[in-house]
Design a protein around this motif. Structure first.
Motif, mmCIF file in Angstrom:
data_model
loop_
_atom_site.group_PDB
_atom_site.id
_atom_site.type_symbol
_atom_site.label_atom_id
_atom_site.label_comp_id
_atom_site.label_asym_id
_atom_site.label_seq_id
_atom_site.Cartn_x
_atom_site.Cartn_y
_atom_site.Cartn_z
ATOM 1 N N TYR A 1 0.798 -1.217 0.000
ATOM 2 C CA TYR A 1 0.000 0.000 0.000
ATOM 3 C C TYR A 1 0.830 1.266 0.000
ATOM 4 C CZ TYR A 1 0.471 -1.437 4.892
ATOM 5 O OH TYR A 1 0.929 -1.903 6.074
ATOM 6 N N MET B 1 0.421 -9.395 10.198
ATOM 7 C CA MET B 1 0.665 -10.835 10.041
ATOM 8 C C MET B 1 2.161 -11.070 10.197
ATOM 9 S SD MET B 1 -2.137 -12.674 9.320
ATOM 10 C CE MET B 1 -1.473 -14.040 8.359
ATOM 11 N N TRP C 1 -3.825 -14.510 5.259
ATOM 12 C CA TRP C 1 -4.446 -13.199 5.423
ATOM 13 C C TRP C 1 -3.527 -12.019 5.120
ATOM 14 C CZ3 TRP C 1 -7.579 -13.916 10.646
ATOM 15 C CH2 TRP C 1 -8.640 -14.803 10.426
ATOM 16 N N ILE C 2 -2.300 -12.241 4.721
ATOM 17 C CA ILE C 2 -1.429 -11.085 4.411
ATOM 18 C C ILE C 2 -2.095 -10.200 3.347
ATOM 19 C CG2 ILE C 2 0.737 -10.377 3.291
ATOM 20 C CD1 ILE C 2 2.169 -12.596 4.741
ATOM 21 N N ASN C 3 -2.700 -10.860 2.363
ATOM 22 C CA ASN C 3 -3.352 -10.119 1.277
ATOM 23 C C ASN C 3 -4.504 -9.245 1.769
ATOM 24 O OD1 ASN C 3 -2.966 -9.789 -1.517
ATOM 25 N ND2 ASN C 3 -4.827 -10.941 -1.979
ATOM 26 N N MET C 4 -5.100 -9.632 2.894
ATOM 27 C CA MET C 4 -6.176 -8.815 3.479
ATOM 28 C C MET C 4 -5.666 -7.418 3.808
ATOM 29 S SD MET C 4 -8.736 -10.899 3.679
ATOM 30 C CE MET C 4 -9.814 -9.748 4.529
ATOM 31 N N ILE C 5 -4.417 -7.369 4.281
ATOM 32 C CA ILE C 5 -3.831 -6.084 4.684
ATOM 33 C C ILE C 5 -3.307 -5.339 3.467
ATOM 34 C CG2 ILE C 5 -2.111 -4.979 6.152
ATOM 35 C CD1 ILE C 5 -2.101 -7.556 7.841
ATOM 36 N N LYS C 6 -2.531 -6.059 2.637
ATOM 37 C CA LYS C 6 -1.948 -5.413 1.454
ATOM 38 C C LYS C 6 -3.019 -4.762 0.602
ATOM 39 C CE LYS C 6 2.226 -8.053 0.520
ATOM 40 N NZ LYS C 6 2.858 -8.996 -0.410
ATOM 41 N N LYS C 7 -4.130 -5.455 0.420
ATOM 42 C CA LYS C 7 -5.193 -4.955 -0.459
ATOM 43 C C LYS C 7 -6.359 -4.352 0.319
ATOM 44 C CE LYS C 7 -3.137 -7.004 -4.026
ATOM 45 N NZ LYS C 7 -3.776 -8.194 -4.619
ATOM 46 N N ARG C 8 -6.281 -4.383 1.625
ATOM 47 C CA ARG C 8 -7.393 -3.882 2.464
ATOM 48 C C ARG C 8 -8.721 -4.489 1.991
ATOM 49 N NH1 ARG C 8 -3.777 -0.920 -0.083
ATOM 50 N NH2 ARG C 8 -4.607 1.205 0.022
ATOM 51 N N LEU C 9 -8.759 -5.814 1.994
ATOM 52 C CA LEU C 9 -9.936 -6.542 1.541
ATOM 53 C C LEU C 9 -10.947 -6.706 2.671
ATOM 54 C CD1 LEU C 9 -8.178 -9.455 -0.393
ATOM 55 C CD2 LEU C 9 -8.952 -7.246 -1.281
ATOM 56 N N GLY D 1 -9.302 -6.333 6.385
ATOM 57 C CA GLY D 1 -7.939 -5.854 6.497
ATOM 58 C C GLY D 1 -7.923 -4.342 6.362
#
Lengths: 332, 332
Positions: free
Chosen positions: A62, A246, B261-269, A273
């Protein structure tokens, strides 16, 4: 003195993780601020988990990564030592993104003055990213209600400790997951958490069940790791999972799988997230939400302070190993 | 004729999955409706994925399971053949939860009359659970915007086909994941989807990438399975994942792990599970959202109709094997 030290990022992290191979130290001349600029002497650097992301060339993150050859990015606080800017006076304490450097020139953009009533340590431990992140994640994503149960991983971390204390202030049952008995003792005895789980030594499933008799409504995830699955399985109907960090997986070449999504339907869960760069325009609102907790004396903190710019790499390693006890700061 | 047939659930599903061992057929006398009651002759039974959950003794699911010895639960439509109720006349067509039975007595609660302008098939295929589920999940959870890309799994299913058509009507790019070339052809050529992926035969990663050049904003998940991870990895920043069904895992003793869940943060999903019993009080609102799409001719459907109550078990097996082509109905 006309020279100062700064540290540049000159390699990308590989399987060695955080280490001296990533950085190059250099001595350069102290610049003079131009019209509209100030010269800041940094006094405290903050070390944060997000910095690993900033070092990596992953274009999907981000914030753009730090370019090779640039000063390593970090937030910090310092004192204005020269000012050609109408809004800043010599002696003002300021905080913002300063980087791994003893001195920085700034046009003031992105720098905030630290109020006289607040120590520099408190400003960095609460009123900077840790407190803003805790506020956005806990209040605005987690949507807590008194009487609910919240479990937070990384509970002794700068963000996790604030989340837990806000939740206690709001009348929730709060259980923290930590990586040492010392941290467990601190969050329960000093911060007032209802219970702590040491993920390195406790029987996780048994202890989690014993400490959450009414199961779990909010899961504030800072770490990942095997306890994630156990917490997920104990979520109540309409539970909220806030994914903030994470750290257990950031350095892993093959991140661990997450939980199956059947439980999402059975319990109608929401997993969200978030990352603070989306919310920088909301900082005044977030400070407005956070400040009452602090003013009422509900938020304690502890800083783990090491000395000297050259110790920054060691400090980052401690942070990723969980060896720090409190918000990781480097005093310059 | 004074007797009718009904089918009771008399065992719980085990590793054999859906089969005759679960049910017992019986003949009983046709009852007479008391004052305030009606007798309905069921004409169409609906078979739905949720029925597997209703058979299982899992107390954590969102609807209580069918008790052993009770008539198997299902929705359906029929005709009023006797009425002692002021609001229903003989000849009225009604729909609601009727169960696996040729006749049912009801006090009218939970039954809705089918308007004259709508066929019974259309009522069950669109204006019942499929359309309500699609509306809640797509519009109210998915929060679509014109120009976004939506990927729906189980795209030829009753819910998935409506989701995709609503999204096309709203100006989204829509890709459907299906389990046969026939279904792929149907959703593209008949329903107007922008592309289809056959998860059984296509190279999933390559085809997904080719069909979603702008990546994915909304993932409507009906199935689970290996493509879940690939879709998750292609989500755009601030993407929404709507978890409606996980049919691939319902019968599995060891459900597949989900994504990290790393992608949850990177993409703010945001990942959100939902289930319609939470929204039954909102049916008028949902019908208000759905009806304009139908009235504008945007929603096509097809029914896969089999004949006779005794075929219901076979129909359920077809549904879980993905062998049906259209909304699974049993005509009585």
């Amino acid at each position: 003195m006309t020279d100062y030290t700064r540290i540049l990022l000159t390699a990308r992290p590989d399987k060695r993780g955080i280490g001296d191979y990533l950085f190059t130290r250099e001595r350069v001349a102290i610049p003079s601020p131009a019209e509209g600029e100030i010269l800041v002497k940094q006094t405290h650097m903050s070390l944060d988990p997000a910095m690993l992301g900033w070092m990596s060339p992953d274009t999907e993150s981000y914030i753009p990564p730090v370019q090779l050859g640039e000063v390593m990015r970090s937030s910090g606080a310092g004192e204005v030592v020269e000012s050609n800017h109408p809004n800043f006076n010599v002696g003002d304490r300021v905080m913002g993104m300063m980087g791994w450097t003893e001195y920085a020139v700034s046009n003031g953009k992105g720098l905030n003055k630290i109020q006289d009533s607040i120590s520099t340590e408190m400003a960095l431990c609460i009123f900077a990213l840790p407190g803003l992140t805790a506020t956005q994640g806990y209040l605005n994503v987690g949507k807590p209600k008194a009487g609910e149960t919240l479990v937070v991983t990384g509970a002794a971390s700068s963000v996790g400790s604030i989340v837990g204390q806000m939740a206690k202030a709001d009348g929730l049952r709060v259980i923290g997951v930590v990586g040492s008995d010392e941290k467990a003792k601190w969050i329960v005895e000093e911060l007032g958490f209802d219970g702590a789980i040491n993920y390195k030594s406790d029987d996780l499933a048994d202890k989690l069940a014993a400490l959450t008799p009414d199961k779990i409504d909010i899961f504030f995830e800072n770490t990942g790791g095997p306890i994630q699955q156990l917490i997920y399985q104990r979520m109540n109907t309409h539970g909220r999972i806030v994914v903030c960090g994470m750290i257990a997986d950031y350095l892993s070449a093959t991140p661990a799988p997450g939980p199956n999504w059947i439980n999402m339907i059975k319990k109608r869960l929401t997993i969200q997230g978030f990352a603070m760069p989306d919310h920088f325009h909301e900082v005044p609102k977030l400070l407005g939400q956070l400040t009452p907790y602090v003013m009422q004396g509900k938020i304690k903190y502890r800083a783990h302070t090491i000395e000297g710019l050259d110790q920054a790499v060691n400090g980052l390693q401690m942070l990723f190993n969980g060896d720090n006890q409190g918000k990781m700061l480097v005093k310059l």
